[in-house]
Design a protein around this motif. Sequence first.
Motif, PDB file in Angstrom:
ATOM      1  N   VAL A   1       0.829  -5.337  -5.738  1.00 19.62           N
ATOM      2  CA  VAL A   1       0.560  -6.543  -4.951  1.00 19.62           C
ATOM      3  C   VAL A   1      -0.250  -6.142  -3.724  1.00 19.62           C
ATOM      4  N   PRO A   2      -1.386  -6.803  -3.452  1.00 22.94           N
ATOM      5  CA  PRO A   2      -1.957  -7.946  -4.186  1.00 22.94           C
ATOM      6  C   PRO A   2      -2.740  -7.549  -5.435  1.00 22.94           C
ATOM      7  N   GLY A   3      -2.892  -6.262  -5.688  1.00 19.64           N
ATOM      8  CA  GLY A   3      -3.583  -5.780  -6.879  1.00 19.64           C
ATOM      9  C   GLY A   3      -3.158  -4.349  -7.146  1.00 19.64           C
ATOM     10  N   PRO A   4      -3.599  -3.761  -8.239  1.00 21.34           N
ATOM     11  CA  PRO A   4      -3.207  -2.385  -8.543  1.00 21.34           C
ATOM     12  C   PRO A   4      -3.755  -1.421  -7.500  1.00 21.34           C
ATOM     13  N   GLY A   5      -2.903  -0.511  -7.074  1.00 18.93           N
ATOM     14  CA  GLY A   5      -3.329   0.444  -6.061  1.00 18.93           C
ATOM     15  C   GLY A   5      -2.341   1.576  -5.921  1.00 18.93           C
ATOM     16  N   LEU A   6      -2.597   2.442  -4.969  1.00 18.00           N
ATOM     17  CA  LEU A   6      -1.739   3.585  -4.673  1.00 18.00           C
ATOM     18  C   LEU A   6      -1.467   3.615  -3.181  1.00 18.00           C
ATOM     19  N   ARG A   7      -0.222   3.804  -2.820  1.00 19.96           N
ATOM     20  CA  ARG A   7       0.169   3.928  -1.420  1.00 19.96           C
ATOM     21  C   ARG A   7       0.239   5.404  -1.076  1.00 19.96           C
ATOM     22  N   LEU A   8      -0.702   5.884  -0.256  1.00 20.42           N
ATOM     23  CA  LEU A   8      -0.762   7.300   0.107  1.00 20.42           C
ATOM     24  C   LEU A   8       0.151   7.541   1.301  1.00 20.42           C
ATOM     25  N   ARG A   9       1.117   8.453   1.116  1.00 21.95           N
ATOM     26  CA  ARG A   9       2.105   8.728   2.162  1.00 21.95           C
ATOM     27  C   ARG A   9       2.157  10.196   2.567  1.00 21.95           C
ATOM     28  N   ARG A  10       1.648  11.082   1.726  1.00 15.07           N
ATOM     29  CA  ARG A  10       1.825  12.505   1.974  1.00 15.07           C
ATOM     30  C   ARG A  10       0.617  13.269   1.422  1.00 15.07           C
TER      31      ARG A  10
ATOM     32  N   LEU B   1     -13.693   7.784  -7.689  1.00 17.59           N
ATOM     33  CA  LEU B   1     -13.700   6.328  -7.560  1.00 17.59           C
ATOM     34  C   LEU B   1     -12.670   5.819  -6.542  1.00 17.59           C
ATOM     35  N   ALA B   2     -11.630   6.612  -6.280  1.00 17.83           N
ATOM     36  CA  ALA B   2     -10.622   6.218  -5.291  1.00 17.83           C
ATOM     37  C   ALA B   2     -10.857   6.878  -3.938  1.00 17.83           C
ATOM     38  N   GLY B   3     -11.755   7.881  -3.874  1.00 17.65           N
ATOM     39  CA  GLY B   3     -12.094   8.495  -2.589  1.00 17.65           C
ATOM     40  C   GLY B   3     -10.991   9.339  -2.007  1.00 17.65           C
ATOM     41  N   LEU B   4     -10.155   9.950  -2.856  1.00 17.84           N
ATOM     42  CA  LEU B   4      -9.033  10.742  -2.362  1.00 17.84           C
ATOM     43  C   LEU B   4      -9.472  12.150  -1.980  1.00 17.84           C
ATOM     44  N   ARG B   5      -8.835  12.703  -0.966  1.00 17.72           N
ATOM     45  CA  ARG B   5      -8.913  14.133  -0.721  1.00 17.72           C
ATOM     46  C   ARG B   5      -8.023  14.829  -1.753  1.00 17.72           C
ATOM     47  N   TRP B   6      -8.299  16.121  -1.990  1.00 17.60           N
ATOM     48  CA  TRP B   6      -7.503  16.808  -3.006  1.00 17.60           C
ATOM     49  C   TRP B   6      -6.020  16.803  -2.644  1.00 17.60           C
ATOM     50  N   GLY B   7      -5.694  17.106  -1.401  1.00 15.89           N
ATOM     51  CA  GLY B   7      -4.292  17.142  -1.001  1.00 15.89           C
ATOM     52  C   GLY B   7      -3.602  15.803  -1.171  1.00 15.89           C
ATOM     53  N   GLU B   8      -4.353  14.704  -0.989  1.00 15.88           N
ATOM     54  CA  GLU B   8      -3.779  13.378  -1.171  1.00 15.88           C
ATOM     55  C   GLU B   8      -3.485  13.108  -2.643  1.00 15.88           C
ATOM     56  N   LEU B   9      -4.386  13.542  -3.519  1.00 12.60           N
ATOM     57  CA  LEU B   9      -4.146  13.369  -4.951  1.00 12.60           C
ATOM     58  C   LEU B   9      -2.945  14.209  -5.393  1.00 12.60           C
TER      59      LEU B   9
ATOM     60  N   PRO C   1      -5.522   2.436 -16.420  1.00 11.83           N
ATOM     61  CA  PRO C   1      -4.920   3.123 -17.579  1.00 11.83           C
ATOM     62  C   PRO C   1      -4.686   4.610 -17.335  1.00 11.83           C
ATOM     63  N   VAL C   2      -5.485   5.230 -16.478  1.00 12.37           N
ATOM     64  CA  VAL C   2      -5.266   6.645 -16.161  1.00 12.37           C
ATOM     65  C   VAL C   2      -3.923   6.817 -15.471  1.00 12.37           C
ATOM     66  N   VAL C   3      -3.669   5.978 -14.470  1.00 11.02           N
ATOM     67  CA  VAL C   3      -2.392   6.053 -13.758  1.00 11.02           C
ATOM     68  C   VAL C   3      -1.238   5.703 -14.690  1.00 11.02           C
ATOM     69  N   ASP C   4      -1.450   4.742 -15.590  1.00 13.91           N
ATOM     70  CA  ASP C   4      -0.400   4.375 -16.548  1.00 13.91           C
ATOM     71  C   ASP C   4      -0.013   5.572 -17.421  1.00 13.91           C
ATOM     72  N   ARG C   5      -1.015   6.296 -17.904  1.00 16.98           N
ATOM     73  CA  ARG C   5      -0.730   7.435 -18.787  1.00 16.98           C
ATOM     74  C   ARG C   5       0.061   8.522 -18.057  1.00 16.98           C
ATOM     75  N   TRP C   6      -0.335   8.816 -16.840  1.00 20.19           N
ATOM     76  CA  TRP C   6       0.285   9.929 -16.129  1.00 20.19           C
ATOM     77  C   TRP C   6       1.649   9.582 -15.537  1.00 20.19           C
ATOM     78  N   SER C   7       1.959   8.308 -15.428  1.00 19.77           N
ATOM     79  CA  SER C   7       3.269   7.925 -14.872  1.00 19.77           C
ATOM     80  C   SER C   7       4.276   7.553 -15.959  1.00 19.77           C
ATOM     81  N   ALA C   8       3.854   7.493 -17.190  1.00 22.78           N
ATOM     82  CA  ALA C   8       4.748   7.072 -18.277  1.00 22.78           C
ATOM     83  C   ALA C   8       5.914   8.045 -18.431  1.00 22.78           C
TER      84      ALA C   8
ATOM     85  N   GLU D   1     -10.994   0.843 -14.157  1.00 22.39           N
ATOM     86  CA  GLU D   1     -11.121   2.043 -14.983  1.00 22.39           C
ATOM     87  C   GLU D   1      -9.993   3.038 -14.725  1.00 22.39           C
ATOM     88  N   LEU D   2      -9.399   3.002 -13.522  1.00 22.62           N
ATOM     89  CA  LEU D   2      -8.370   3.972 -13.164  1.00 22.62           C
ATOM     90  C   LEU D   2      -6.960   3.506 -13.518  1.00 22.62           C
TER      91      LEU D   2
END
Length: 399
Positions: free
Chosen positions: A214-223, A195-203, A255-262, A252-253
């Motif tokens: 801001v402006p909404g929930p997201g992920l900043r890909l840097r590496r 659903l986020a269209g990530l490559r494996w290395g990016e994930l 709560p997934v990020v919330d669980r893994w970053s807690a 949908e994603l």
Amino acid sequence: MGVQRYTLPSGAVRYRARVKSHGRYIATRVFERKADAVAWEQDQRRRLRLGEWIDPRRGQVPLSLVAADWLGSRGSVKRRTRESDEAAWRNYIAPRFGNWPVASITAAEVSGWVGSLVVRGLAPSTATRALATLRSVLAFAVADGRVQHNVAAVVRTPTSGRVRREGQVLTIEELRALTQACKGRYRDVVPMLALAGLRWGELAGLQVGDRVSVPGPGLRLRRTVLASGGGGALYVDTLKNNRPRTVPLVLELVPVVDRWSAGKAPDAWLFDAPQGGPLWESNWKRSVGWNAATSAVGVPGFRVHDLRHTAASVWLAAGADPKVVQRVLGHATAAMTMDLYGHMIDANLWQAAQLVGDISGTSSPPMPSIRNAHRIGVEYEKALGAGLSRESRLSESNR
């Protein structure tokens, strides 16, 4: 004249052409016909006048020496690219051309070599990669003044233009079924990729501090985290195209990020391995039972990277602009996105027809599903490529 006639002991006549510059002979060559000798000498003198002349002795060095200099100059390229170049040289180019003088390599020899790679069962994409590496080595030889032309530039692989495998896509229902079929808590990776269209290395390279709100929930890909040599030690590298990007998260994603970053520090890996550190793709597939899960939902052979194709199909089927999809997937241009997924956009023809029908009050045929839209788009492209008539195109696309 720089052409001399002489007779061999056998009685045969030969013509020696010699080129002189600054009081010394710099090139010589023997011909059976005087006209050929004169033409060669005149061509060498013309090159001298234009500054294009190359000392033939510089082309007598073995290709291995040129390749060593070329590989040594590749320090600024990405590590994965450098390793691919070294592997192509070591496995395919050096065994055939490593000891050849650079000037003795011809286009016919290169073409025969590429054909032999394909005939012996090498994947067309690998043969294409080996040819691209040889082109780069010979281009370096041209720039270094050892040969005049890059003979590999005119050679093509036997399957040129058809080396990319067609990606598979899942419907939303199949995606949810695949997620449930995977074992353990690492099944959360499936919807993240799809659903986020990530490559494996990016994930694998995501850290807790990469979350944005801001402006909404997201992920900043840097590496990105990659495996050296395709399966060696993991290392951290910059993103493809060296362009960080922000990927929005569907609800949908979140709560997934919330669980893994807690409870984790900002510099901790978001999807960390059980023993710590970044997550390996091969270990993850064994952990979730990937092969059994894909077979259970009816898509055996489905690749992890196909989840990225699924993301493209889901976003396009939802009506996202190709420019938006380009930014989500991290392509360099929207044209690249269209080249890869343009056949999926054909599904929007039926979606637009449905919308117009709703506005005008007329009925329109139901919109195809993602899987059918993907198939229809491919068939539509084939119809156009085959040069079918307008009527046959319509019947093919509406099958």
